[in-house]
Design an enzyme around this catalytic site. Structure first.
Site, mmCIF file in Angstrom:
data_model
loop_
_atom_site.group_PDB
_atom_site.id
_atom_site.type_symbol
_atom_site.label_atom_id
_atom_site.label_comp_id
_atom_site.label_asym_id
_atom_site.label_seq_id
_atom_site.Cartn_x
_atom_site.Cartn_y
_atom_site.Cartn_z
ATOM 1 N N TRP A 93 -9.093 5.467 -0.573
ATOM 2 C CA TRP A 93 -9.633 6.103 -1.775
ATOM 3 C C TRP A 93 -8.759 5.705 -2.941
ATOM 4 O O TRP A 93 -7.659 5.180 -2.771
ATOM 5 C CB TRP A 93 -9.721 7.622 -1.623
ATOM 6 C CG TRP A 93 -8.457 8.268 -1.156
ATOM 7 C CD1 TRP A 93 -7.357 8.587 -1.916
ATOM 8 C CD2 TRP A 93 -8.154 8.657 0.202
ATOM 9 N NE1 TRP A 93 -6.401 9.151 -1.112
ATOM 10 C CE2 TRP A 93 -6.854 9.216 0.185
ATOM 11 C CE3 TRP A 93 -8.853 8.601 1.404
ATOM 12 C CZ2 TRP A 93 -6.239 9.710 1.344
ATOM 13 C CZ3 TRP A 93 -8.236 9.097 2.550
ATOM 14 C CH2 TRP A 93 -6.949 9.646 2.512
ATOM 15 N N CYS B 219 0.831 -1.209 0.000
ATOM 16 C CA CYS B 219 0.000 0.000 0.000
ATOM 17 C C CYS B 219 0.861 1.252 0.000
ATOM 18 O O CYS B 219 1.675 1.462 0.902
ATOM 19 C CB CYS B 219 -0.927 0.004 1.210
ATOM 20 S SG CYS B 219 -1.932 1.506 1.302
ATOM 21 N N GLU C 165 -4.823 3.285 -10.633
ATOM 22 C CA GLU C 165 -5.484 1.991 -10.408
ATOM 23 C C GLU C 165 -6.614 1.798 -11.417
ATOM 24 O O GLU C 165 -6.833 0.708 -11.934
ATOM 25 C CB GLU C 165 -6.081 1.919 -9.000
ATOM 26 C CG GLU C 165 -5.071 1.982 -7.891
ATOM 27 C CD GLU C 165 -5.752 1.771 -6.539
ATOM 28 O OE1 GLU C 165 -6.198 2.766 -5.946
ATOM 29 O OE2 GLU C 165 -5.858 0.616 -6.097
HETATM 30 N N1 ARG Z 1 -6.545 -1.757 -7.269
HETATM 31 C C1 ARG Z 1 -7.858 -2.022 -6.749
HETATM 32 C C2 ARG Z 1 -8.910 -1.533 -7.729
HETATM 33 O O1 ARG Z 1 -8.589 -0.906 -8.682
HETATM 34 C C3 ARG Z 1 -8.088 -1.367 -5.410
HETATM 35 C C4 ARG Z 1 -7.082 -1.716 -4.324
HETATM 36 C C5 ARG Z 1 -7.130 -0.791 -3.141
HETATM 37 N N2 ARG Z 1 -6.858 0.558 -3.527
HETATM 38 C C6 ARG Z 1 -6.902 1.644 -2.712
HETATM 39 N N3 ARG Z 1 -6.672 2.794 -3.226
HETATM 40 N N4 ARG Z 1 -7.147 1.510 -1.444
HETATM 41 O O2 ARG Z 1 -10.081 -1.712 -7.572
#
Ligand code: ARG
Length: 407
Positions: free
Chosen positions: A281, A107, A286
């Site tokens: 968030w 993380c 991502e």
């Molecule tokens: N990578 C994942 C997604 O795109 C989420 C993982 C957790 N990400 C976060 N910013 N807490 O759905």
């Protein structure tokens, strides 16, 4: 009661009773008995007293609880002797949850670990209650876009009484509908899970869409699994548009605001909480550089490159790279325009290094997985790329655990 679904075991399909009522509320109560011989049973082990003691020492080293340590150690030892487990105080639970986040080597957002809000719902075992509180979690975490890092902790495993489990990997995910020709409408990353819930009686939206929110599949301590809809008004979504290209909005893309991981057991002081969904968030990349771009996910770069008028005949035109930047820009722009919290990879990289410095100043090591921390675009443009980190230690606790394969 319409559309009840109840099943035993992870993969056992039980035909749903359907009466044509709207799907909301199916699985609320009642349902079919599980077919014989397929109960998905787990037998949690007694808590290791050494793990409990190690955790309590950490609690008292980093915080100042009212009860003296020696007394708390005596209480916990006696409780484990008697019942095979013990109950965390509210203070221990919150501290343990926050440290599990601090220990998460993958993380990048750990600077905020002390801000985690913990919803203590350890008294809840029943899948219907768990589902209802998962929905309440989404509402509490969303706050009209001002996303708050939140965890909801449901009943722990105890000898003779396993806790509930959430089988979805996140509380909000989009279905991947497999078409006859092998192609997938929606998120191919969820195609297996979508087949599974459809097999358990989930009535797929007709026609199948690219952004259909999946139902929750929750297993009770008795091994029986049930499905529950996530009401649309609990799922804040952002329609994606681009600051310079009007055609982008017409692609009809969207993403949900809250990434809430729901299938990682939380282990604190030897106690395992199998259902402890938590969210932070989103980071721009991502969504823009993975979920919508990966070839085994939405795979949108060819279409976007086309619309941008790029030459896609040769990789050497770098059409992928150029389309990727515009896709991530659209994601960030849309979240910002709608007032939904979103981090960007440049800022978050700098914050992570600040976190690292703070941890070092506190005399702690900060286990970090380079391959997860470095963003999936422009890696070397961010400071996290240019260094090595403490190796992740799989024995470190408190921690979020990988969901065991047999689940
Ligand atoms: N990578 C994942 C997604 O795109 C989420 C993982 C957790 N990400 C976060 N910013 N807490 O759905």
């Amino acid at each position: 009661m319409a559309n009840q679904v109840e099943a035993a075991g992870a993969t056992t399909a039980v035909p749903a009773a359907r009466t044509g009522c709207p799907v909301t509320g199916y699985g609320r109560s009642g349902g079919h008995p599980p077919p014989p011989g397929v109960a998905d049973e787990r037998r949690p082990e007694p808590v290791d007293p050494a793990a409990a003691e190690e955790f309590l020492h950490q609690v008292y080293a980093e915080t100042e609880p009212e009860t003296p340590l020696a007394e708390r150690l005596r209480q916990v030892r006696a409780e484990i002797d008697r019942s095979g487990t013990y109950r965390h105080t509210a203070h221990e639970l919150v501290f343990g949850a926050r440290v599990a986040w601090r220990n998460s080597a993958r993380c990048i957002g750990r600077l905020y670990w002390q801000s985690l809000q913990v919803r203590d719902l350890r008294h809840l075992h029943d899948p219907a209650d768990v589902a209802q509180e998962c929905v309440a979690h989404l509402r509490a975490a969303t706050r009209d876009g001002k996303i708050r890092s939140t965890m909801t902790v449901f009943a722990p495993d105890a000898p003779g009484r396993p806790g509930p489990r959430i089988r979805n990997d996140q509380l909000v995910r989009y279905a991947g509908h497999r078409a006859a020709d092998g192609s997938v409408i929606g998120d191919p990353g969820q195609a297996d899970f979508t087949d599974r819930v459809a097999g358990l009686g989930w009535p797929r939206p007709q026609p199948p869409g690219r952004f259909d929110v999946l139902p929750l599949l929750i297993t009770g301590g008795d091994g029986r699994s049930r499905l529950f809809d996530v009401p649309p008004d609990a799922v804040h979504e952002v329609p994606l548009r681009h600051p310079d290209h009007a055609w982008f909005a017409r692609l009809g893309l969207r993403w949900h605001a809250v990434p809430a991981i729901s299938n990682m057991p939380l282990e604190i002081g030897g106690v395992v909480y199998p259902a402890a969904p938590f969210n932070g968030w989103y980071l721009d990349t991502e969504i823009g550089a993975r979920n919508l771009a990966d070839r085994d996910r939405y795979d949108l770069l060819p279409e976007i490159a086309d619309r941008l008028g790029l030459d896609t005949r040769s990789e050497r035109t770098m059409w992928r790279d150029r389309a990727l930047v515009e896709l991530v820009r659209a994601v960030t722009y849309s979240f910002d325009a709608d007032g939904v919290t979103m981090a960007d990879h440049h800022t978050e990289s700098e914050r992570f290094l600040r976190h690292l410095a703070r941890e070092e100043a506190a005399g702690r090591s900060c286990p970090t997985d380079w391959s997860w921390i470095v963003p999936p675009m422009s890696g070397a443009q961010t400071p996290v790329f240019h260094r090595y980190y403490d190796e992740p230690d799989p024995a470190l606790r408190p921690a979020f655990l990988a969901p065991p394969r047999e689940w």
